[in-house]
Design a protein around this motif. Structure first.
Motif, short mmCIF file in Angstrom:
data_model
loop_
_atom_site.label_atom_id
_atom_site.label_comp_id
_atom_site.label_asym_id
_atom_site.label_seq_id
_atom_site.Cartn_x
_atom_site.Cartn_y
_atom_site.Cartn_z
N CYS A 1 0.84 -1.20 0.00
CA CYS A 1 0.00 0.00 0.00
C CYS A 1 0.88 1.25 0.00
O CYS A 1 2.02 1.22 0.45
CB CYS A 1 -0.93 -0.01 1.22
SG CYS A 1 -2.10 -1.37 1.18
N LYS A 2 0.34 2.34 -0.52
CA LYS A 2 1.06 3.60 -0.65
C LYS A 2 0.57 4.58 0.41
O LYS A 2 -0.63 4.85 0.51
CB LYS A 2 0.81 4.15 -2.05
CG LYS A 2 1.50 5.43 -2.37
CD LYS A 2 1.24 5.75 -3.84
CE LYS A 2 1.02 7.22 -4.03
NZ LYS A 2 0.63 7.56 -5.39
N GLU A 3 1.50 5.10 1.18
CA GLU A 3 1.15 6.04 2.25
C GLU A 3 0.59 7.33 1.68
O GLU A 3 1.13 7.91 0.74
CB GLU A 3 2.40 6.35 3.07
CG GLU A 3 2.16 7.36 4.17
CD GLU A 3 3.42 7.62 4.99
OE1 GLU A 3 3.62 6.92 5.98
OE2 GLU A 3 4.19 8.52 4.59
N ILE A 4 -0.52 7.76 2.27
CA ILE A 4 -1.08 9.07 1.98
C ILE A 4 -0.85 9.97 3.20
O ILE A 4 -0.38 11.08 3.07
CB ILE A 4 -2.58 8.99 1.66
CG1 ILE A 4 -2.78 8.23 0.34
CG2 ILE A 4 -3.20 10.39 1.58
CD1 ILE A 4 -4.22 7.95 0.01
N GLN A 5 -1.17 9.46 4.38
CA GLN A 5 -0.93 10.17 5.64
C GLN A 5 -0.34 9.16 6.61
O GLN A 5 -0.95 8.11 6.86
CB GLN A 5 -2.24 10.72 6.20
CG GLN A 5 -2.09 11.37 7.57
CD GLN A 5 -3.44 11.68 8.21
OE1 GLN A 5 -4.41 11.95 7.53
NE2 GLN A 5 -3.49 11.62 9.52
N PRO A 6 0.82 9.42 7.18
CA PRO A 6 1.37 8.48 8.16
C PRO A 6 0.51 8.46 9.42
O PRO A 6 -0.40 9.27 9.58
CB PRO A 6 2.76 9.06 8.45
CG PRO A 6 2.62 10.53 8.16
CD PRO A 6 1.62 10.63 7.04
N VAL A 7 0.81 7.55 10.29
CA VAL A 7 0.10 7.48 11.58
C VAL A 7 0.27 8.83 12.27
O VAL A 7 1.40 9.28 12.50
CB VAL A 7 0.63 6.32 12.45
CG1 VAL A 7 -0.02 6.35 13.82
CG2 VAL A 7 0.38 4.98 11.76
N MET B 1 -3.75 7.23 6.55
CA MET B 1 -4.44 6.95 5.28
C MET B 1 -3.46 6.31 4.31
O MET B 1 -2.28 6.65 4.30
CB MET B 1 -4.99 8.23 4.65
CG MET B 1 -6.18 8.81 5.36
SD MET B 1 -6.83 10.28 4.52
CE MET B 1 -7.85 9.51 3.28
N PHE B 2 -4.01 5.38 3.50
CA PHE B 2 -3.19 4.76 2.46
C PHE B 2 -4.04 4.41 1.26
O PHE B 2 -5.26 4.31 1.35
CB PHE B 2 -2.46 3.52 2.99
CG PHE B 2 -3.37 2.41 3.46
CD1 PHE B 2 -3.85 1.46 2.57
CD2 PHE B 2 -3.71 2.29 4.80
CE1 PHE B 2 -4.67 0.42 3.01
CE2 PHE B 2 -4.53 1.26 5.25
CZ PHE B 2 -5.00 0.32 4.34
N GLU B 3 -3.36 4.25 0.13
CA GLU B 3 -4.00 3.76 -1.08
C GLU B 3 -3.56 2.31 -1.25
O GLU B 3 -2.37 2.01 -1.20
CB GLU B 3 -3.56 4.59 -2.28
CG GLU B 3 -4.19 4.15 -3.59
CD GLU B 3 -3.78 5.02 -4.77
OE1 GLU B 3 -3.92 4.54 -5.90
OE2 GLU B 3 -3.31 6.16 -4.56
N ASP B 4 -4.51 1.42 -1.44
CA ASP B 4 -4.16 0.01 -1.58
C ASP B 4 -3.67 -0.26 -3.01
O ASP B 4 -3.73 0.62 -3.87
CB ASP B 4 -5.31 -0.90 -1.15
CG ASP B 4 -6.51 -0.90 -2.07
OD1 ASP B 4 -6.37 -0.62 -3.28
OD2 ASP B 4 -7.62 -1.20 -1.59
N PRO B 5 -3.13 -1.45 -3.27
CA PRO B 5 -2.62 -1.76 -4.61
C PRO B 5 -3.68 -1.71 -5.71
O PRO B 5 -3.34 -1.72 -6.89
CB PRO B 5 -2.07 -3.19 -4.46
CG PRO B 5 -1.79 -3.35 -3.02
CD PRO B 5 -2.84 -2.54 -2.32
#
Length: 143
Positions: free
Chosen positions: A93-99, A111-115
């Motif tokens: 998954c690609k990070e959009i917002q870290p923890v 937040m993340f974007e999945d594959p």
């Protein structure tokens, strides 16, 4: 019968199901085993029903594409955000917002974007903050 089901078109529903099972607590309901383009998988996650469908242009089922903005996301309340987030990163998954801890709001977000190009927000509630408290904080922040 009443309820809500979230339907998602993905390039390969079996592969997507395996990815989601590696990240979240998933209960399989129905999974087909046909050729790619004809499969679907139904599962439950934290009380919500999801239905994955293979991308199939013949039926106008088109999966999201990379770098294509999405105006919505799936918000999942999890018991351990750091553990769930690490699983997501290990699954590509690609990070959009870290923890990110938002102490004044009583939550931790990521937040993340999945594959498959869907966006997920992880939420861990640390303490319940009333609507009035949130309004007070937001008025200070945004006025």
């Amino acid at each position: 019968m009443v309820g809500i089901e979230i339907d998602m078109v993905v390039p390969d529903s079996i592969n997507a199901l395996l990815t989601y099972e590696a990240i979240f607590e998933v209960d399989r309901i129905e999974v087909t085993d046909f050729h790619k383009g004809g499969n679907e998988a139904i599962f439950s996650m934290y009380g919500t029903r999801f239905h994955l469908l293979d991308e199939n242009a013949d039926y106008s089922l088109i999966a999201p594409k990379e770098n294509d903005p999405k105006p919505m996301w799936i918000n999942v309340l999890v018991p351990n955000i750091r553990e769930t987030y690490e699983k997501a990163m290990k699954e590509g998954c690609k990070e959009i917002q870290p923890v990110t801890e938002m102490e004044e709001m009583g939550v931790i977000n990521a937040m993340f974007e999945d594959p498959f190009h869907y966006i997920w927000m992880l939420h861990q509630v640390e303490r319940v903050v009333s609507f009035e408290e949130r309004l007070e904080y937001m008025e200070k922040e945004f006025n």
